[in-house]
Design an enzyme around this catalytic site. Structure first.
Site, PDB file in Angstrom:
ATOM      1  N   TYR A   1      79.060  62.819  17.681  1.00  0.00           N
ATOM      2  CA  TYR A   1      78.931  61.425  18.133  1.00  0.00           C
ATOM      3  C   TYR A   1      78.293  61.333  19.521  1.00  0.00           C
ATOM      4  CZ  TYR A   1      81.459  59.685  14.134  1.00  0.00           C
ATOM      5  OH  TYR A   1      81.812  59.356  12.858  1.00  0.00           O
TER       6      TYR A   1
ATOM      7  N   GLU B   1      79.693  62.158  29.576  1.00  0.00           N
ATOM      8  CA  GLU B   1      79.094  61.039  28.851  1.00  0.00           C
ATOM      9  C   GLU B   1      80.074  59.862  28.845  1.00  0.00           C
ATOM     10  OE1 GLU B   1      75.948  60.581  27.787  1.00  0.00           O
ATOM     11  OE2 GLU B   1      76.886  58.616  27.672  1.00  0.00           O
TER      12      GLU B   1
ATOM     13  N   ALA C   1      80.322  54.369  24.602  1.00  0.00           N
ATOM     14  CA  ALA C   1      81.408  53.989  23.701  1.00  0.00           C
ATOM     15  C   ALA C   1      80.818  53.899  22.300  1.00  0.00           C
ATOM     16  CB  ALA C   1      82.006  52.649  24.115  1.00  0.00           C
TER      17      ALA C   1
ATOM     18  N   LYS D   1      85.397  61.680  34.813  1.00  0.00           N
ATOM     19  CA  LYS D   1      85.350  61.340  33.377  1.00  0.00           C
ATOM     20  C   LYS D   1      86.769  61.112  32.841  1.00  0.00           C
ATOM     21  CE  LYS D   1      84.405  60.704  29.230  1.00  0.00           C
ATOM     22  NZ  LYS D   1      83.807  59.493  28.720  1.00  0.00           N
TER      23      LYS D   1
ATOM     24  N   LYS E   1      91.978  42.998  25.959  1.00  0.00           N
ATOM     25  CA  LYS E   1      92.229  42.393  24.659  1.00  0.00           C
ATOM     26  C   LYS E   1      93.416  43.114  24.013  1.00  0.00           C
ATOM     27  CE  LYS E   1      89.487  41.438  20.541  1.00  0.00           C
ATOM     28  NZ  LYS E   1      90.065  42.514  19.749  1.00  0.00           N
TER      29      LYS E   1
ATOM     30  N   GLY F   1      96.802  48.772  19.262  1.00  0.00           N
ATOM     31  CA  GLY F   1      96.842  50.072  19.968  1.00  0.00           C
ATOM     32  C   GLY F   1      95.463  50.686  19.962  1.00  0.00           C
TER      33      GLY F   1
ATOM     34  N   CYS G   1      89.128  60.040  21.934  1.00  0.00           N
ATOM     35  CA  CYS G   1      89.148  60.469  23.338  1.00  0.00           C
ATOM     36  C   CYS G   1      90.276  59.944  24.214  1.00  0.00           C
ATOM     37  CB  CYS G   1      87.807  60.151  23.974  1.00  0.00           C
ATOM     38  SG  CYS G   1      86.503  61.143  23.226  1.00  0.00           S
TER      39      CYS G   1
ATOM     40  N   ARG H   1      88.814  58.687  13.880  1.00  0.00           N
ATOM     41  CA  ARG H   1      89.719  59.614  14.561  1.00  0.00           C
ATOM     42  C   ARG H   1      90.740  58.825  15.394  1.00  0.00           C
ATOM     43  NH1 ARG H   1      85.331  63.649  17.165  1.00  0.00           N
ATOM     44  NH2 ARG H   1      84.226  61.691  17.349  1.00  0.00           N
TER      45      ARG H   1
HETATM   46  P1  NAD Z   1      82.161  65.695  17.377  1.00  0.00           P
HETATM   47  O1  NAD Z   1      83.323  66.368  16.760  1.00  0.00           O
HETATM   48  O2  NAD Z   1      81.592  64.475  16.741  1.00  0.00           O
HETATM   49  O3  NAD Z   1      80.953  66.749  17.522  1.00  0.00           O
HETATM   50  C1  NAD Z   1      81.108  68.044  18.008  1.00  0.00           C
HETATM   51  C2  NAD Z   1      80.170  68.954  17.221  1.00  0.00           C
HETATM   52  O4  NAD Z   1      80.193  70.255  17.823  1.00  0.00           O
HETATM   53  C3  NAD Z   1      80.571  69.164  15.755  1.00  0.00           C
HETATM   54  O5  NAD Z   1      79.513  68.764  14.907  1.00  0.00           O
HETATM   55  C4  NAD Z   1      80.850  70.672  15.648  1.00  0.00           C
HETATM   56  O6  NAD Z   1      80.447  71.228  14.412  1.00  0.00           O
HETATM   57  C5  NAD Z   1      80.010  71.206  16.787  1.00  0.00           C
HETATM   58  N1  NAD Z   1      80.429  72.531  17.256  1.00  0.00           N
HETATM   59  C6  NAD Z   1      81.677  72.958  17.566  1.00  0.00           C
HETATM   60  N2  NAD Z   1      81.628  74.245  17.978  1.00  0.00           N
HETATM   61  C7  NAD Z   1      80.344  74.639  17.928  1.00  0.00           C
HETATM   62  C8  NAD Z   1      79.666  75.842  18.240  1.00  0.00           C
HETATM   63  N3  NAD Z   1      80.327  76.908  18.714  1.00  0.00           N
HETATM   64  N4  NAD Z   1      78.330  75.904  18.053  1.00  0.00           N
HETATM   65  C9  NAD Z   1      77.651  74.828  17.591  1.00  0.00           C
HETATM   66  N5  NAD Z   1      78.232  73.648  17.281  1.00  0.00           N
HETATM   67  C10 NAD Z   1      79.571  73.549  17.460  1.00  0.00           C
HETATM   68  O7  NAD Z   1      82.589  65.394  18.885  1.00  0.00           O
HETATM   69  P2  NAD Z   1      82.054  64.201  19.812  1.00  0.00           P
HETATM   70  O8  NAD Z   1      82.784  62.950  19.490  1.00  0.00           O
HETATM   71  O9  NAD Z   1      80.587  64.226  19.833  1.00  0.00           O
HETATM   72  O10 NAD Z   1      82.625  64.694  21.227  1.00  0.00           O
HETATM   73  C11 NAD Z   1      82.070  65.797  21.893  1.00  0.00           C
HETATM   74  C12 NAD Z   1      82.585  65.815  23.316  1.00  0.00           C
HETATM   75  O11 NAD Z   1      82.139  64.642  23.999  1.00  0.00           O
HETATM   76  C13 NAD Z   1      84.102  65.813  23.460  1.00  0.00           C
HETATM   77  O12 NAD Z   1      84.452  66.582  24.570  1.00  0.00           O
HETATM   78  C14 NAD Z   1      84.428  64.352  23.722  1.00  0.00           C
HETATM   79  O13 NAD Z   1      85.606  64.198  24.476  1.00  0.00           O
HETATM   80  C15 NAD Z   1      83.252  63.913  24.542  1.00  0.00           C
HETATM   81  N6  NAD Z   1      82.925  62.475  24.463  1.00  0.00           N
HETATM   82  C16 NAD Z   1      82.951  61.837  23.267  1.00  0.00           C
HETATM   83  C17 NAD Z   1      82.597  60.496  23.180  1.00  0.00           C
HETATM   84  C18 NAD Z   1      82.608  59.760  21.868  1.00  0.00           C
HETATM   85  O14 NAD Z   1      82.392  58.541  21.891  1.00  0.00           O
HETATM   86  N7  NAD Z   1      82.859  60.391  20.746  1.00  0.00           N
HETATM   87  C19 NAD Z   1      82.171  59.819  24.325  1.00  0.00           C
HETATM   88  C20 NAD Z   1      82.135  60.518  25.534  1.00  0.00           C
HETATM   89  C21 NAD Z   1      82.514  61.849  25.589  1.00  0.00           C
HETATM   90  C1  UGA Z   2      85.798  55.081  25.205  1.00  0.00           C
HETATM   91  C2  UGA Z   2      85.206  54.612  26.540  1.00  0.00           C
HETATM   92  O1  UGA Z   2      85.041  53.197  26.492  1.00  0.00           O
HETATM   93  C3  UGA Z   2      83.863  55.285  26.811  1.00  0.00           C
HETATM   94  O2  UGA Z   2      83.392  54.928  28.097  1.00  0.00           O
HETATM   95  C4  UGA Z   2      84.054  56.803  26.737  1.00  0.00           C
HETATM   96  O3  UGA Z   2      82.814  57.452  26.932  1.00  0.00           O
HETATM   97  C5  UGA Z   2      84.626  57.182  25.393  1.00  0.00           C
HETATM   98  O4  UGA Z   2      85.886  56.493  25.198  1.00  0.00           O
HETATM   99  C6  UGA Z   2      84.944  58.642  25.265  1.00  0.00           C
HETATM  100  O5  UGA Z   2      85.096  59.339  26.250  1.00  0.00           O
HETATM  101  O6  UGA Z   2      85.069  59.018  24.104  1.00  0.00           O
HETATM  102  P1  UGA Z   2      85.392  54.482  22.648  1.00  0.00           P
HETATM  103  O7  UGA Z   2      86.697  55.168  22.469  1.00  0.00           O
HETATM  104  O8  UGA Z   2      84.253  54.911  21.823  1.00  0.00           O
HETATM  105  O9  UGA Z   2      84.916  54.633  24.183  1.00  0.00           O
HETATM  106  O10 UGA Z   2      85.553  52.915  22.432  1.00  0.00           O
HETATM  107  P2  UGA Z   2      86.249  51.752  23.292  1.00  0.00           P
HETATM  108  O11 UGA Z   2      85.390  50.571  23.230  1.00  0.00           O
HETATM  109  O12 UGA Z   2      86.637  52.224  24.646  1.00  0.00           O
HETATM  110  O13 UGA Z   2      87.550  51.437  22.447  1.00  0.00           O
HETATM  111  C7  UGA Z   2      88.599  52.369  22.363  1.00  0.00           C
HETATM  112  C8  UGA Z   2      89.806  51.736  21.682  1.00  0.00           C
HETATM  113  O14 UGA Z   2      90.381  50.746  22.530  1.00  0.00           O
HETATM  114  C9  UGA Z   2      89.464  51.011  20.370  1.00  0.00           C
HETATM  115  O15 UGA Z   2      90.470  51.296  19.417  1.00  0.00           O
HETATM  116  C10 UGA Z   2      89.466  49.545  20.751  1.00  0.00           C
HETATM  117  O16 UGA Z   2      89.789  48.696  19.681  1.00  0.00           O
HETATM  118  C11 UGA Z   2      90.566  49.538  21.813  1.00  0.00           C
HETATM  119  N1  UGA Z   2      90.461  48.382  22.745  1.00  0.00           N
HETATM  120  C12 UGA Z   2      89.377  48.232  23.540  1.00  0.00           C
HETATM  121  C13 UGA Z   2      91.517  47.488  22.840  1.00  0.00           C
HETATM  122  O17 UGA Z   2      92.532  47.628  22.136  1.00  0.00           O
HETATM  123  N2  UGA Z   2      91.424  46.439  23.710  1.00  0.00           N
HETATM  124  C14 UGA Z   2      90.346  46.254  24.520  1.00  0.00           C
HETATM  125  O18 UGA Z   2      90.339  45.277  25.297  1.00  0.00           O
HETATM  126  C15 UGA Z   2      89.284  47.186  24.428  1.00  0.00           C
END
Ligand code: NAD
Ligand code: UGA
Length: 458
Positions: free
Chosen positions: A13, A162, A165, A221, A268, A272, A277, A347
């Protein structure tokens, strides 16, 4: 130093959308996204309407850059070898075993990547931490790179967390509030910071690119996510008090948010927060505070997760109470499985706990989500029950009580109650029959015919 080739390990993602945008905005840089998951890479290379991640605007970005300067591959070694800059965007979930289980971040995927980079690299590399990590991880990564790397290869480590959202990832990447780059104060560290800043400066205004030391960047972060989640738990805790006192949570949010020092966002009330994350990052923060002997600080942040669990339980209990404590054989429609709208990610979605609790009490569940697949829903519930130590036989019985529906109307058919979990636009206006009980976890439903409405915080 001009970067011509970058690679990103982890096509999830974060890795997928982030690299697609870098490739779009920097046509002179070759961007290769690699992953060990062959199915995921195949999907990134497949039809645009079946990319592994659903995000508004993503397929247009991929369409513009894929095959031009954006590539998806499982050849991790080849990509490391060819790149001057390597992003690590692999998952860092909560540990499930060993020291810190249930709290600390599991760094095994991240460390495996670092080892692989060290072993493969024949020339100097800038290694960028994109995953969310405990503060001071860069120290550990440096050790791994030096231990397993060749003597004449130099690694510079940057932290570049990163903030996107899900559901608004492309918009967030196009117009980031800030880009944070943490680097070493040494001349080579600062050169690496500059090289990464130059990439972002192709589309992000310079004043929004913030250079800090590595530890501030790593901790900022975790702290940002903790502060966002804390606002949600604060408003959710007040929603319980509203229900007791006759105050209205929407009116309360509005009144509080109009203070410019507080602001209207993330106030809002909901069923929950979900997502991969918030919970994991706060638990990680709690673990770090405890590690450094800051027990009071740890307890303060832990409460944010505890209130979130309380809110999910409270919502499920509201449904059970509306049937005088007995939901055995009741047909309950669950609308929405994604943790928020405009994503196919489920998730830690509140839908999982709520549905599991209702099924455990004997309810029959009809689930509908426009984007999450039936396989993901079944996996989510299976994993939840396994983690809760239910036997395989019990889980098999529970699974029989779930029906995954392909349309909203099918899900609503014969429903005794409807729980609206995700704020998908298609759930905004639904015509309910008069005798159905509606439980709105998004707190936007005002009234539906003569049905009983149970809103959060009302
Ligand atoms: P994700 O599970 O969607 O993707 C991670 C990918 O890494 C998977 O496709 C997996 O197969 C791959 N991977 C794992 N081990 C590997 C390896 N050794 N070699 C090659 N590929 C490998 O995870 P994500 O949601 O993209 O999150 C990644 C990181 O970014 C996390 O630390 C998360 O906290 C952070 N983050 C996520 C979001 C979000 O919105 N999902 C936003 C900001 C930060
Ligand atoms: C969140 C952060 O907003 C991002 O900045 C960050 O990069 C990311 O986590 C991450 O590190 O993974 P995300 O979880 O994708 O992003 O989405 P949000 O918009 O933050 O919503 C998270 C949860 O909070 C959702 O279930 C949403 O419905 C809930 N939420 C959000 C509330 O219940 N009330 C609100 O007012 C806002």
């Amino acid at each position: 130093m001009q970067i011509r080739n970058i690679c990103c390990i982890g096509a999830g993602y974060v890795g997928g959308p982030t690299m697609a945008v870098i490739a779009l905005k920097c046509p002179d840089i070759k961007v290769t996204v690699v992953d060990i998951n062959q199915d995921r890479i195949d999907a990134w290379n497949g039809p645009l309407h079946q990319l592994p991640i659903y995000e508004p605007g993503l397929k247009e970005v991929v369409a513009a850059a894929r095959g031009r300067n954006l590539f998806f591959s499982t050849d991790i070694n080849g990509a490391i070898d060819c790149s001057e800059m390597i992003f690590m965007a692999v998952n860092t979930p909560t540990k499930t075993e060993g020291e810190g289980a249930g709290m600390a971040a599991d760094l095994r995927y991240f460390e495996a990547c670092a080892k692989q980079i060290a072993k493969v690299a024949k020339t100097d590399k800038i290694v960028v931490e994109k995953s969310t990590l405990p503060v001071r991880t860069a120290e550990k990564i440096k050790e791994i790179l030096e231990k397993h790397g060749k003597d004449d290869v130099h690694f510079e480590i940057l932290s570049n967390p990163e903030f996107l959202a899900e559901g608004t990832a492309i918009q967030d990447l196009f117009k980031s509030d800030r880009v944070l780059i943490g680097g070493d104060p040494s001349p080579s560290g600062q050169m690496a910071v500059k090289a990464l800043a130059e990439i972002y400066a192709q589309w992000i205004p310079r004043e929004k690119i913030l250079a800090t030391n590595v530890w501030s960047s790593e901790l900022a972060k975790l702290a940002s996510n903790a502060m966002l989640a804390q606002r949600i738990s604060s408003i959710n805790s007040l929603s319980a008090l509203c229900e007791k006192t006759g105050a209205d949570i929407d009116e309360l949010s509005k009144a509080i948010g109009m203070d410019h020092r507080i602001g209207p966002h993330f106030l809002k009330a909901s069923v929950g927060f979900g997502g991969s994350c918030f919970q994991k990052d706060i638990l990680n923060l709690v673990y770090l505070c405890k590690y450094y002997g800051l027990d009071e600080v740890a307890e303060y942040w832990h409460q944010v997760v505890k209130i979130n669990d309380y809110q999910k339980d409270r919502f499920a209990q509201k449904i059970i109470d509306a049937f005088e404590g007995n939901v055995q054989g009741k047909n309950i429609a669950i609308l929405g499985w994604a943790f928020k709208k405009d994503t196919n990610d489920s998730r830690e979605s509140a839908a999982i706990n709520i549905s599991a609790r209702l099924i455990e009490k004997g309810a029959l569940i009809q689930i509908y989500d426009p984007m999450v697949t039936g396989d993901s829903i079944n996996n989510d519930l299976n994993n939840f029950w396994k983690m809760s130590n239910f036997s395989n036989n019990m889980i098999k019985e529970f699974i029989l009580m779930i029906n995954i529906q392909s349309s909203l109307l099918n899900a609503l058919d014969n429903a005794d109650a409807v729980a609206i979990i995700t704020e998908w636009d298609e759930f905004k206006e639904i015509d309910f029959s008069n005798d159905v009980k509606v439980f709105d976890g998004r707190n936007i439903v005002k009234s539906f015919g003569n049905s009983d409405i149970y809103n959060i915080g009302k």
